[in-house]
Design an enzyme around this catalytic site. Structure first.
Site, mmCIF file in Angstrom:
data_model
loop_
_atom_site.group_PDB
_atom_site.id
_atom_site.type_symbol
_atom_site.label_atom_id
_atom_site.label_comp_id
_atom_site.label_asym_id
_atom_site.label_seq_id
_atom_site.Cartn_x
_atom_site.Cartn_y
_atom_site.Cartn_z
ATOM 1 N N ARG A 50 0.896 -1.345 0.165
ATOM 2 C CA ARG A 50 0.295 -0.540 -0.297
ATOM 3 C C ARG A 50 1.033 1.718 0.218
ATOM 4 O O ARG A 50 1.905 1.571 0.565
ATOM 5 C CB ARG A 50 -0.807 -0.274 1.149
ATOM 6 C CG ARG A 50 -2.056 -0.844 1.096
ATOM 7 C CD ARG A 50 -2.965 -0.373 -0.045
ATOM 8 N NE ARG A 50 -4.471 -0.993 0.309
ATOM 9 C CZ ARG A 50 -4.774 -2.138 -0.435
ATOM 10 N NH1 ARG A 50 -3.854 -2.207 -2.173
ATOM 11 N NH2 ARG A 50 -5.445 -2.571 -0.691
ATOM 12 N N HIS A 85 -0.945 0.242 -9.390
ATOM 13 C CA HIS A 85 -2.106 -0.690 -8.409
ATOM 14 C C HIS A 85 -2.164 -1.988 -9.176
ATOM 15 O O HIS A 85 -3.715 -1.988 -9.160
ATOM 16 C CB HIS A 85 -2.733 0.338 -7.918
ATOM 17 C CG HIS A 85 -2.893 -0.704 -6.834
ATOM 18 N ND1 HIS A 85 -3.880 0.224 -5.024
ATOM 19 C CD2 HIS A 85 -3.413 -1.417 -6.851
ATOM 20 C CE1 HIS A 85 -3.691 -0.568 -4.444
ATOM 21 N NE2 HIS A 85 -3.964 -1.993 -5.394
#
Ligand code: NDP
Ligand code: OXD
Length: 321
Positions: free
Chosen positions: A236, A284
């Site tokens: 993350r 991502h």
């Protein structure tokens, strides 16, 4: 056991109903799936289960009857900040073989791109240069994995088959074959000190937020076989400070990086990281969850619950992962 047909509310913005409803029709003949944008208010209020990704706060207020909230992804930080999570309903995160394998592929790929000087050869190709710089062997290089959970452990196994030396860092103590294990803040320095390629597969929690700073990157080994330190983040973005990564790449503290996640996503078009030296950027996209697998996973959890068995992969709301 009641014969009432149970309903799963599917609240995954950005997807379309045909990615979900036919899968549920096949895998969940004993119940029904409802697509959020088409759902009547009373259907939302009556939903027994919900599968969500970054839900609007107003939706959570309306999900008072759900018995569990299923997260589309492995990460649950999209839910953890919410003050109005349905009371008494556990959060069950997604864990799946396909997602795990894809993440390991991404991690192995990034480690190999740096080990095998991929950017150097790209530059040489554009300049039509035939040069063969020294390349160390994988067994001379230590990959340090932050996060030894489902994804970290699978990545460790696959990196080991290539020959990398491995160390790992987690919150609680671990013993894993072929991995030098460290845990907790007090062992963080020792973990970093002999790491050449720092790989993060950490969740974003209050304890991991903005963990990777310039100061942390300074503590990596820079005089190892690779001749510099590298940073790879597939976990993350909010566990790092983007500006510090950029600075470290520009001042040589980092010899390279691979980033799939960022503090702000999408990464703004004018962000300096796009053009930092020796950085590989993916949007991502390191790993994802095939919808058919997620549906089967959710139905399996519902059936477990019906049989009085516990859900798998329940999130600890205090720890945030
Ligand atoms: P797990 O919950 O299985 O593992 C998390 C690991 O992080 C555990 O080893 C845990 O330690 C460790 N950890 C948590 N907090 C700390 C801390 N404060 N200090 C040290 N270690 C800590 O998660 P997964 O492996 O399934 O997934 C990891 C993350 O990857 C997800 O949360 C998600 O954010 C991200 N992800 C990213 C994707 C992408 O496409 N980029 C796709 C899928 C997931 P311990 O073992 O002691 O509990
Ligand atoms: C996840 C993700 O958490 O895709 O699964 O980021």
């Amino acid at each position: 056991m009641s014969d009432r047909r149970e309903t799963v509310l599917v609240a995954v913005g950005g997807d379309s109903p045909d990615q979900w409803l036919p899968e549920f029709a096949q895998a969940f003949p004993e119940g029904d799936a409802v697509w959020l944008p088409d759902a009547a208010p009373e259907q939302i209020a009556a939903a027994d289960w919900a599968i969500v990704w970054s839900p609007e706060a107003s939706l959570l207020d309306r999900l008072k009857g759900v018995r569990a909230l299923f997260s589309l992804g492995a990460g649950v930080d999209h839910l953890m900040g919410a003050k109005n999570l349905p009371e008494g309903a556990p959060i069950v995160r997604y864990v799946g073989r396909d997602l795990t394998h894809r993440m390991s592929e991404w991690v192995v790929l990034q480690c190999l791109l740096h080990l095998r000087l991929f950017r150097t050869y790209e530059r040489q190709q554009s300049a039509r240069q035939w040069l063969r710089p020294h390349q160390p062997g994988a067994e001379e290089v230590t990959v340090g994995l932050m996060g030894l959970g489902v994804l970290g452990q699978d990545a460790a196994k696959k990196l080991a088959t290539i020959g990398f030396r491995l160390r790992g860092w987690s919150r609680t103590e671990k013993a894993l074959d072929g991995v030098d294990c460290f845990h907790g803040p007090e062992q963080y320095d020792a973990f970093l000190a002999e790491t050449d390629i720092l790989v993060s597969l950490l969740p974003h929690t209050p304890a991991t937020e903005r963990l990777v700073t310039l100061d942390v990157l300074k503590r990596l080994r820079r005089d190892g076989a690779l001749g510099g330190a590298f940073y790879v983040n597939g976990g993350r973005g909010k566990t790092q400070i983007d500006a510090d990564i950029d600075m470290a790449l520009r001042n040589g503290l980092l010899a390279g990086a691979s980033l799939d996640v960022f503090e702000t996503e999408p990464l703004p078009r004018d962000h300096p990281l796009w053009t930092a030296p020796n950085v590989f950027i993916t949007p991502h996209a390191a790993a994802w969850s095939p919808r058919s697998d997620v549906v089967r996973y959710v139905v399996r959890q519902i059936r477990r619950h019906r049989l009085g068995e516990p859900f798998e992969n329940v999130v600890d709301p205090v720890l945030g992962y």
